[in-house]
Scaffold this active site. Structure first.
Site, PDB file in Angstrom:
ATOM      1  N   ASP A   1      40.194 -53.733  48.333  1.00 16.35           N
ATOM      2  CA  ASP A   1      40.255 -55.101  48.839  1.00 16.35           C
ATOM      3  C   ASP A   1      40.033 -55.063  50.347  1.00 16.35           C
ATOM      4  O   ASP A   1      39.359 -54.166  50.844  1.00 16.35           O
ATOM      5  CB  ASP A   1      41.590 -55.757  48.470  1.00 16.35           C
ATOM      6  CG  ASP A   1      41.459 -57.257  48.228  1.00 16.35           C
ATOM      7  OD1 ASP A   1      40.983 -57.959  49.149  1.00 16.35           O
ATOM      8  OD2 ASP A   1      41.818 -57.728  47.141  1.00 16.35           O
TER       9      ASP A   1
ATOM     10  N   HIS B   1      36.526 -54.897  50.988  1.00 20.69           N
ATOM     11  CA  HIS B   1      36.100 -56.290  51.073  1.00 20.69           C
ATOM     12  C   HIS B   1      35.988 -56.745  52.523  1.00 20.69           C
ATOM     13  O   HIS B   1      35.914 -57.946  52.793  1.00 20.69           O
ATOM     14  CB  HIS B   1      37.059 -57.207  50.315  1.00 20.69           C
ATOM     15  CG  HIS B   1      37.010 -57.020  48.828  1.00 20.69           C
ATOM     16  ND1 HIS B   1      37.775 -57.771  47.959  1.00 20.69           N
ATOM     17  CD2 HIS B   1      36.285 -56.178  48.049  1.00 20.69           C
ATOM     18  CE1 HIS B   1      37.533 -57.388  46.716  1.00 20.69           C
ATOM     19  NE2 HIS B   1      36.627 -56.420  46.752  1.00 20.69           N
TER      20      HIS B   1
END
Length: 468
Positions: free
Chosen positions: A275, A298
């Site tokens: 993430d 991310h």
């Protein structure tokens, strides 16, 4: 006859005199015996007395001070990777926390040992500054089935109400997240990203809550079940030389997450997770991120903000001198529709992008599920600066995406020295803009012609816009 009488007298006189002298000498010796139990030594020569010895002035008597190092092995820990060491580590913490005989106390997780412990809360405030020194391996239980049923499944190591606190060392903190990621509820388990019924709580590896003057230095943090490190309601955070890793498909494993926290420094660290490398939530201001290597991930994100029509305030955030590689996003601002508040004073400078899908992105239509309804209110995004950002992007996506609210446009976006080229092929995609206002201060690659100029009426007429 007279002569005999005279001789007798003299003889008697001498005899009585000699008796008198003997009697006197006897009394003198008897008197000396009363003063000393030792026999007379008038006929024995006494040895000379030794000279008195004194310690040299340059060698003072050492003062023994209490040790400020609290080794968990001294509190019953075994360090075999199998024994539950929670009680021993908590006992060492209590002793370190109560130590008040020096400037700091150190709880030591020693090198060469692996310590498994259950979920625990390390409470403050303490008598002094405490250093949590991890030189060995500190390891979580192996998945949900090994978790004590009485313990919360949303956090593993919690540090609460500490002032002047450091977690550091050359060791490893291992969250053992694989069995948590494989829960049926996780997005990657179902068909096409769907989820299945079942429990879904997963622990944050390290949560630092309501602390002041906190430092994290030198650690390796692996495989957290959820967020690796989370700061809540903290003031004064310094992070340096961390290495945080988790597989690219591990869900919600943000490297560093900060919420309602200010005066933060994140320096010289490497983060590769499933993430965001760094995620910044509402209530954060004065955050300085430098020399970060981020990815796969991310990206570095501000948000998501304004969920469930909530107020969000974020300001004075700087990301500089960093690398983002093989990531879904580069530097991102994401907000839900329907929120309010503001994001302002954001600087992204001197960042290298290597094969990043969306290098520069503002998304005010962020939605975790499909079918989010349109709403009028929005968090106001303004004063965002992008300078000296170069590298490559995934050729299937636009290198810049500025998707702003229909009713609350993004304002004062400035771009300078931008050079983003496709990682494959020669086709350069155009940037995307929606209701975004700002300007390119230099020629950019690709050119940004979609930014609007001026100030829209909706901004001028809304006096309450962006209040925080």
């Amino acid at each position: 006859m007279k002569k005999l009488s005279l001789l007798s007298f003299l003889f008697s006189f001498c005899f009585f005199v000699s008796l008198f002298l003997v009697s006197v000498q006897g009394r003198v010796h008897k008197h000396k015996d009363k003063r000393s139990r030792h026999p007379p030594t008038s006929h024995i020569s006494a040895p000379p007395l030794p000279s008195p010895s004194f310690p040299p002035e340059s060698s003072p008597i050492p003062v023994i001070k209490p040790s400020n190092i609290f080794n968990v092995l001294s509190y019953g820990a075994v360090g075999d990777g199998l024994t539950d060491e929670t009680a021993a580590i908590k006992s060492a913490w209590d002793s370190a926390c109560q130590f008040d005989s020096g400037p700091s106390a150190t709880l030591l997780i020693p090198q060469g040992h692996t310590f498994m412990m259950q979920s625990a809360i390390f409470n403050g405030p303490c008598q002094n500054k405490v250093i949590f020194q991890v030189d060995g391996i500190l390891m979580a239980p192996d998945g949900p089935e090994s978790w004590l049923k009485s313990n919360s499944k949303i956090q593993w190591l919690v540090f609460y109400r500490m002032n002047g606190f450091t977690i550091q060392g050359s060791g490893v903190i291992d969250g053992r997240g694989q069995k948590w990621w494989d829960l049926p509820c996780k997005p990657h388990k179902g068909v096409n990203g769907t989820t299945l019924p079942g429990p879904c709580d997963s622990p944050i590896a390290i949560r630092i809550f309501m602390c002041t003057d906190v430092a994290l230095k030198g650690l390796k943090i692996l495989n957290s079940p959820q967020f690796n490190v989370k700061f809540d309601n903290c003031h004064g955070v310094h992070i340096d030389s961390l290495k945080i890793t988790a597989p690219g498909r591990s869900p919600n494993t943000d490297g560093i997450h900060i919420s309602t926290t200010d005066n933060v420094e994140i320096f010289n660290s490497v983060v590769a997770t499933g993430d965001d490398c760094v995620s910044i939530s509402t209530g954060c201001h004065n955050v300085d991120i430098r020399n970060i290597t981020c990815g796969p991930s991310h990206g570095i994100s501000i948000g998501s903000l304004g969920n469930h029509n909530s107020r969000a305030c974020v300001s004075n955030i700087s990301v500089t001198d960093s690398v983002i590689k093989y990531s879904d996003n580069g530097v991102r601002i994401k907000t839900y529709q329907g929120g309010f508040g503001s994001v302002s004073g954001i600087t992204f400078n001197n960042i290298h992008m290597d094969t990043v899908r969306n290098p520069l992105i503002i998304d005010q239509y962020y939605c975790e599920a499909h079918g989010c309804s349109n709403q009028t209110a929005a968090v106001f995004v303004s004063d965002i600066s992008y300078t000296n950002i170069k590298g490559t992007y995934d050729y299937r996506f636009p290198p810049m995406h500025f998707g702003c609210s229909d009713s609350v446009p993004c304002m004062n976006l400035t771009l300078s020295d931008i050079e983003l080229l496709p990682s494959e092929g020669e086709f350069v995609r155009d940037p995307f803009c929606w209701n975004a206002y700002g300007a390119s201060q230099t020629l950019t690659i690709p050119p940004v012609f979609c930014l609007q100029e001026g100030v829209p009426r909706s901004i001028l007429e809304n006096d309450l816009l962006g209040q925080c």
